[in-house]
Scaffold this motif. Sequence first.
Motif, PDB file in Angstrom:
ATOM      1  N   GLY A 171       6.757   8.557  -8.950  1.00 33.56           N
ATOM      2  CA  GLY A 171       6.939   7.888 -10.230  1.00 33.56           C
ATOM      3  C   GLY A 171       7.949   6.759 -10.106  1.00 33.56           C
ATOM      4  N   PRO A 172       7.962   5.853 -11.075  1.00 38.03           N
ATOM      5  CA  PRO A 172       8.818   4.670 -10.974  1.00 38.03           C
ATOM      6  C   PRO A 172      10.308   4.973 -11.057  1.00 38.03           C
ATOM      7  CG  PRO A 172       7.765   4.739 -13.114  1.00 38.03           C
ATOM      8  CD  PRO A 172       7.163   5.843 -12.300  1.00 38.03           C
ATOM      9  N   ALA A 173      10.673   6.043 -11.722  1.00 35.63           N
ATOM     10  CA  ALA A 173      12.103   6.347 -11.888  1.00 35.63           C
ATOM     11  C   ALA A 173      12.730   6.868 -10.596  1.00 35.63           C
ATOM     12  CB  ALA A 173      12.298   7.361 -13.014  1.00 35.63           C
ATOM     13  N   LYS A 174      11.947   7.569  -9.781  1.00 33.45           N
ATOM     14  CA  LYS A 174      12.513   8.204  -8.594  1.00 33.45           C
ATOM     15  C   LYS A 174      12.145   7.513  -7.286  1.00 33.45           C
ATOM     16  CE  LYS A 174      12.811  12.750 -10.693  1.00 33.45           C
ATOM     17  NZ  LYS A 174      12.395  14.141 -10.644  1.00 33.45           N
ATOM     18  N   ALA A 175      11.136   6.664  -7.281  1.00 33.65           N
ATOM     19  CA  ALA A 175      10.711   6.001  -6.049  1.00 33.65           C
ATOM     20  C   ALA A 175      11.763   4.995  -5.605  1.00 33.65           C
ATOM     21  CB  ALA A 175       9.379   5.295  -6.270  1.00 33.65           C
ATOM     22  N   VAL A 231       4.874   1.391 -16.784  1.00 36.19           N
ATOM     23  CA  VAL A 231       6.318   1.176 -16.709  1.00 36.19           C
ATOM     24  C   VAL A 231       6.602  -0.139 -15.984  1.00 36.19           C
ATOM     25  CG1 VAL A 231       8.484   2.044 -15.722  1.00 36.19           C
ATOM     26  CG2 VAL A 231       6.897   3.622 -16.830  1.00 36.19           C
ATOM     27  N   LEU A 232       5.944  -0.342 -14.844  1.00 40.44           N
ATOM     28  CA  LEU A 232       6.211  -1.534 -14.040  1.00 40.44           C
ATOM     29  C   LEU A 232       5.810  -2.819 -14.752  1.00 40.44           C
ATOM     30  CD1 LEU A 232       5.167  -0.390 -10.444  1.00 40.44           C
ATOM     31  CD2 LEU A 232       7.432  -0.381 -11.493  1.00 40.44           C
ATOM     32  N   THR A 233       4.686  -2.809 -15.473  1.00 40.57           N
ATOM     33  CA  THR A 233       4.298  -4.025 -16.187  1.00 40.57           C
ATOM     34  C   THR A 233       5.288  -4.343 -17.303  1.00 40.57           C
ATOM     35  OG1 THR A 233       2.755  -2.788 -17.582  1.00 40.57           O
ATOM     36  CG2 THR A 233       1.831  -3.905 -15.650  1.00 40.57           C
ATOM     37  N   GLY A 234       5.915  -3.325 -17.854  1.00 46.06           N
ATOM     38  CA  GLY A 234       6.963  -3.553 -18.847  1.00 46.06           C
ATOM     39  C   GLY A 234       8.176  -4.233 -18.251  1.00 46.06           C
ATOM     40  N   GLU A 235       8.421  -4.001 -16.971  1.00 47.92           N
ATOM     41  CA  GLU A 235       9.556  -4.626 -16.277  1.00 47.92           C
ATOM     42  C   GLU A 235       9.220  -6.030 -15.787  1.00 47.92           C
ATOM     43  OE1 GLU A 235      10.267  -2.096 -12.934  1.00 47.92           O
ATOM     44  OE2 GLU A 235      11.113  -0.474 -14.132  1.00 47.92           O
ATOM     45  N   GLU A 295      -1.693   9.107 -12.885  1.00 44.46           N
ATOM     46  CA  GLU A 295      -0.293   9.027 -12.446  1.00 44.46           C
ATOM     47  C   GLU A 295       0.081   7.580 -12.114  1.00 44.46           C
ATOM     48  OE1 GLU A 295      -2.541  11.075 -10.925  1.00 44.46           O
ATOM     49  OE2 GLU A 295      -1.906  13.025 -11.703  1.00 44.46           O
ATOM     50  N   LEU A 296      -0.794   6.925 -11.347  1.00 48.46           N
ATOM     51  CA  LEU A 296      -0.505   5.541 -10.982  1.00 48.46           C
ATOM     52  C   LEU A 296      -0.602   4.626 -12.201  1.00 48.46           C
ATOM     53  CD1 LEU A 296       0.372   3.940  -8.541  1.00 48.46           C
ATOM     54  CD2 LEU A 296      -2.012   3.438  -8.059  1.00 48.46           C
ATOM     55  N   PHE A 297      -1.535   4.909 -13.100  1.00 45.54           N
ATOM     56  CA  PHE A 297      -1.659   4.112 -14.314  1.00 45.54           C
ATOM     57  C   PHE A 297      -0.375   4.205 -15.140  1.00 45.54           C
ATOM     58  CE2 PHE A 297      -3.013   3.369 -18.727  1.00 45.54           C
ATOM     59  CZ  PHE A 297      -3.623   2.139 -18.589  1.00 45.54           C
ATOM     60  N   GLU A 318       0.837  -1.206   0.000  1.00 46.17           N
ATOM     61  CA  GLU A 318       0.000   0.000   0.000  1.00 46.17           C
ATOM     62  C   GLU A 318       0.868   1.252   0.000  1.00 46.17           C
ATOM     63  OE1 GLU A 318      -2.547  -0.363   3.398  1.00 46.17           O
ATOM     64  OE2 GLU A 318      -3.684  -2.019   2.519  1.00 46.17           O
ATOM     65  N   ALA A 319       1.889   1.254   0.858  1.00 45.42           N
ATOM     66  CA  ALA A 319       2.788   2.411   0.925  1.00 45.42           C
ATOM     67  C   ALA A 319       3.563   2.574  -0.380  1.00 45.42           C
ATOM     68  CB  ALA A 319       3.752   2.248   2.099  1.00 45.42           C
ATOM     69  N   THR A 320       3.957   1.471  -0.972  1.00 41.88           N
ATOM     70  CA  THR A 320       4.695   1.523  -2.231  1.00 41.88           C
ATOM     71  C   THR A 320       3.849   2.162  -3.328  1.00 41.88           C
ATOM     72  OG1 THR A 320       5.969  -0.434  -1.615  1.00 41.88           O
ATOM     73  CG2 THR A 320       5.959   0.165  -3.950  1.00 41.88           C
ATOM     74  N   GLU A 321       2.553   1.817  -3.385  1.00 39.17           N
ATOM     75  CA  GLU A 321       1.671   2.448  -4.367  1.00 39.17           C
ATOM     76  C   GLU A 321       1.639   3.956  -4.178  1.00 39.17           C
ATOM     77  OE1 GLU A 321      -2.315   1.075  -4.925  1.00 39.17           O
ATOM     78  OE2 GLU A 321      -1.649  -0.934  -5.501  1.00 39.17           O
ATOM     79  N   GLU A 322       1.542   4.394  -2.935  1.00 43.70           N
ATOM     80  CA  GLU A 322       1.505   5.836  -2.669  1.00 43.70           C
ATOM     81  C   GLU A 322       2.825   6.510  -3.065  1.00 43.70           C
ATOM     82  OE1 GLU A 322      -0.981   7.929  -1.938  1.00 43.70           O
ATOM     83  OE2 GLU A 322      -2.171   6.125  -2.257  1.00 43.70           O
TER      84      GLU A 322
END
Length: 195
Positions: A25-29, A112-116, A105-107, A15-19
């Motif tokens: 964003g995936p590049a900076k999280a 990006v994440l589904t590509g990984e 934003e989450l979409f 849950e925290a990771t989603e937030e």
Amino acid sequence: MAPSTETLTAERILEATEEVLRRHGPAKATVVDVARALGVSHGSVYRHFRTKAALREAVTQRWLDRTAKALSGIVAEDRDPQERLLDWFSALFAAKRHKAGDDPELFATFMVLTGESSGVVDDHIADLTGQIAAIVRDGVARGTFAASDPVVAARALFQATGRFHDPCYAREWEQPGIEAEFDALLELVLRGLRA
């Protein structure tokens, strides 16, 4: 008050990771950002998820599983297979549109994440086509559908309807007339399945 490591669960971390992903964003999280959001050390997060990649894969799977779980209820219903198949595809399209439109934003992050996480995506697609196959199999048993191989038919249905659930088409989902196009395609593919 910061949670202790005893109360820290994988679900809370996800849950925290989603937030964090939504915010950065995936590049900076980072895992440190997730730990900070939870009020724990990054080592506590790593006790649940061995690597950053494992954490990202788990959050992607969680996101995809929400859709699959909602759809599985339609599969389990004891009613006309044609109606269930229509409802199943309608629910899939609605879920994808909801994810893309309500939380862009989450979409974008999950794109990006589904590509990984190709293994997670492959498993998700296998789950969804398995659900379709179950409905088709039931339709064949009831004499509603004619399909020599329900699994092959399920894959064909999934691929034929890709424009309405594959995230690469998300920009088209809000165009005028998209619902009519969706309905027309479903009528066409169902006509081809009818016994």
